[in-house]
Design an enzyme around this catalytic site. Structure first.
Site, PDB file in Angstrom:
ATOM      1  N   GLY A  38     -23.120 -48.438 -12.904  1.00 60.39           N
ATOM      2  CA  GLY A  38     -22.761 -46.992 -12.304  1.00 60.39           C
ATOM      3  C   GLY A  38     -22.239 -46.197 -13.648  1.00 60.39           C
ATOM      4  CD  GLU A  39     -20.389 -47.995 -18.312  1.00 61.07           C
ATOM      5  OE1 GLU A  39     -21.166 -48.132 -19.204  1.00 61.07           O
ATOM      6  OE2 GLU A  39     -19.419 -48.699 -18.576  1.00 61.07           O
ATOM      7  CG  HIS A 130     -10.496 -20.014  -7.512  1.00 60.01           C
ATOM      8  ND1 HIS A 130     -10.866 -19.606  -6.435  1.00 60.01           N
ATOM      9  CD2 HIS A 130      -9.164 -20.166  -7.466  1.00 60.01           C
ATOM     10  CE1 HIS A 130      -9.772 -19.383  -5.481  1.00 60.01           C
ATOM     11  NE2 HIS A 130      -8.641 -19.911  -6.082  1.00 60.01           N
ATOM     12  CE  LYS A 192      -6.107 -17.453   1.984  1.00 58.34           C
ATOM     13  NZ  LYS A 192      -7.378 -17.994   1.486  1.00 58.34           N
ATOM     14  NE  ARG A 194      -5.964 -21.556   0.153  1.00 59.14           N
ATOM     15  CZ  ARG A 194      -7.051 -22.076   1.247  1.00 59.14           C
ATOM     16  NH1 ARG A 194      -6.981 -23.099   1.808  1.00 59.14           N
ATOM     17  NH2 ARG A 194      -8.204 -21.296   0.856  1.00 59.14           N
ATOM     18  CG  ASP A 218     -12.884 -15.842  -1.035  1.00 61.36           C
ATOM     19  OD1 ASP A 218     -12.606 -15.804  -2.238  1.00 61.36           O
ATOM     20  OD2 ASP A 218     -12.540 -16.652  -0.188  1.00 61.36           O
ATOM     21  CB  THR A 226     -10.185 -19.043   4.292  1.00 63.41           C
ATOM     22  OG1 THR A 226      -8.990 -19.743   3.591  1.00 63.41           O
ATOM     23  CG2 THR A 226     -10.122 -17.349   3.838  1.00 63.41           C
TER      24      THR A 226
END
Length: 316
Positions: A38-39, A130, A192, A194, A218, A226
């Site tokens: 998995g590495e 963001h 809005k 949260r 957005d 949202t």
């Protein structure tokens, strides 16, 4: 150009290939896979000594795995004596965790920035972070591109009569205002809050949407919560139709993809326009989803960085 090298992880190989095509070069040969335990396994298969290396990798789902691919590729290029390494991150994961909201929480976006720098990146090229403050988390140059001009061009080619741009929350007003200014239409704002992560509550709205075609703007669509609540409010206030525009389709590859699909099937949203910063498999492209490519924008930015030209010209 013979010193320019582009490599990509597995997060969005299609976008990387489109960028290379715009630059008229080939994607560098690299082994990016996993061992049986998995590495993550990485090996650059060509010489990069003295080269200007750009590593393209969106840190989308699975976020941690794609971050590890990026880090190992940066480290491999540094140890192979690349002259400069630019991490091209069209979508920056952990960006919503850019501040502490309660006690005993990490600032995950800052930690990821630290790790990228420690791995050996000399600069970062990103699209629509963001939170703009994330630029300051890096102690290396950050070129922060905006997808708004490309998304606005889509609506100029496919005009909506009586359009109004809507910000789904006060934090996105600057983004939505820039969009509506470029499009030349009015603005409305939804308030809005949260109460808890990934849960949105719509409180009220400022602006007139009666009889208009609303475009919610957005930076990303995640759980779709949202979007759904904003669409319901707009329709209850008399909007003729509701469209949504976002740079990042962050719902892809997550359980939220089904929620967004239900929103589209419910006919509250007529169309969602997103970019290809996150890879959307063809089987997940709904007829109501339009994809605008950022390949040309990133290719131009890469060329300008390589030639030591101004990148800020692309922000206009």
């Amino acid at each position: 150009m013979n010193r320019l090298r582009i490599f990509t992880g597995n997060a969005n190989r299609k976008l990387a290939c489109d960028i290379a095509r715009n630059l008229d070069i080939e994607i560098g040969d690299a082994l990016v896979t996993t061992f049986k335990n998995g590495e993550t396994r990485v090996r650059l298969e060509e010489n990069v000594r003295g080269c200007d290396v750009f590593i393209i990798q969106s840190t989308s789902m699975p976020v941690d795995h794609h971050i590890m691919e990026l880090l190992l590729m940066i480290d491999a290029a540094r140890r192979a004596s690349a002259s400069r390494i630019t991490a091209v991150i069209p979508y920056y994961g952990y960006a919503k965790q850019e501040k502490k909201t309660t006690g005993r929480e990490p600032i995950s976006a800052k930690l990821v920035a630290n790790i990228i720098m420690q791995a050996g990146a000399d600069r970062v090229l990103a699209v629509d972070l963001h939170a703009p403050a994330i630029e300051g988390f890096f102690d290396i140059p950050v070129d922060h591109l905006r997808a708004a001009p490309l998304l606005v061009d889509y609506y100029k080619r496919n005009p909506l009569p009586d359009a109004v741009v809507v910000s789904p929350d006060p934090g996105g007003v600057l983004r939505a205002n820039d969009f509506r200014f470029r499009l030349g239409v009015p603005l409305a704002i939804i308030a809005k809050q949260r109460p808890r992560p990934d849960t949105a509550e719509v409180l009220d709205m400022v602006g007139d949407v009666q009889g208009k075609n609303a475009i919610i703007v957005d930076d990303l669509i995640g759980t779709g919560g949202t979007l759904a609540k904003a669409a319901d409010m707009l329709l209850s206030r008399g909007a003729k139709s509701v469209h949504a525009v976002a740079t990042h389709a962050a719902f892809v590859g997550s359980p939220a993809a089904e929620e967004v699909k239900k929103i589209l099937e419910g006919n509250t949203i007529e169309k969602i326009v997103v970019t290809d910063t996150i890879y959307i498999p063809p089987e997940e492209v709904d007829s109501k989803i339009e994809i605008v490519s950022v390949a040309s924008l990133l290719a131009e930015a890469i060329m300008r960085i390589h030639k030591d030209l101004s990148v800020s010209e692309l922000f206009r």
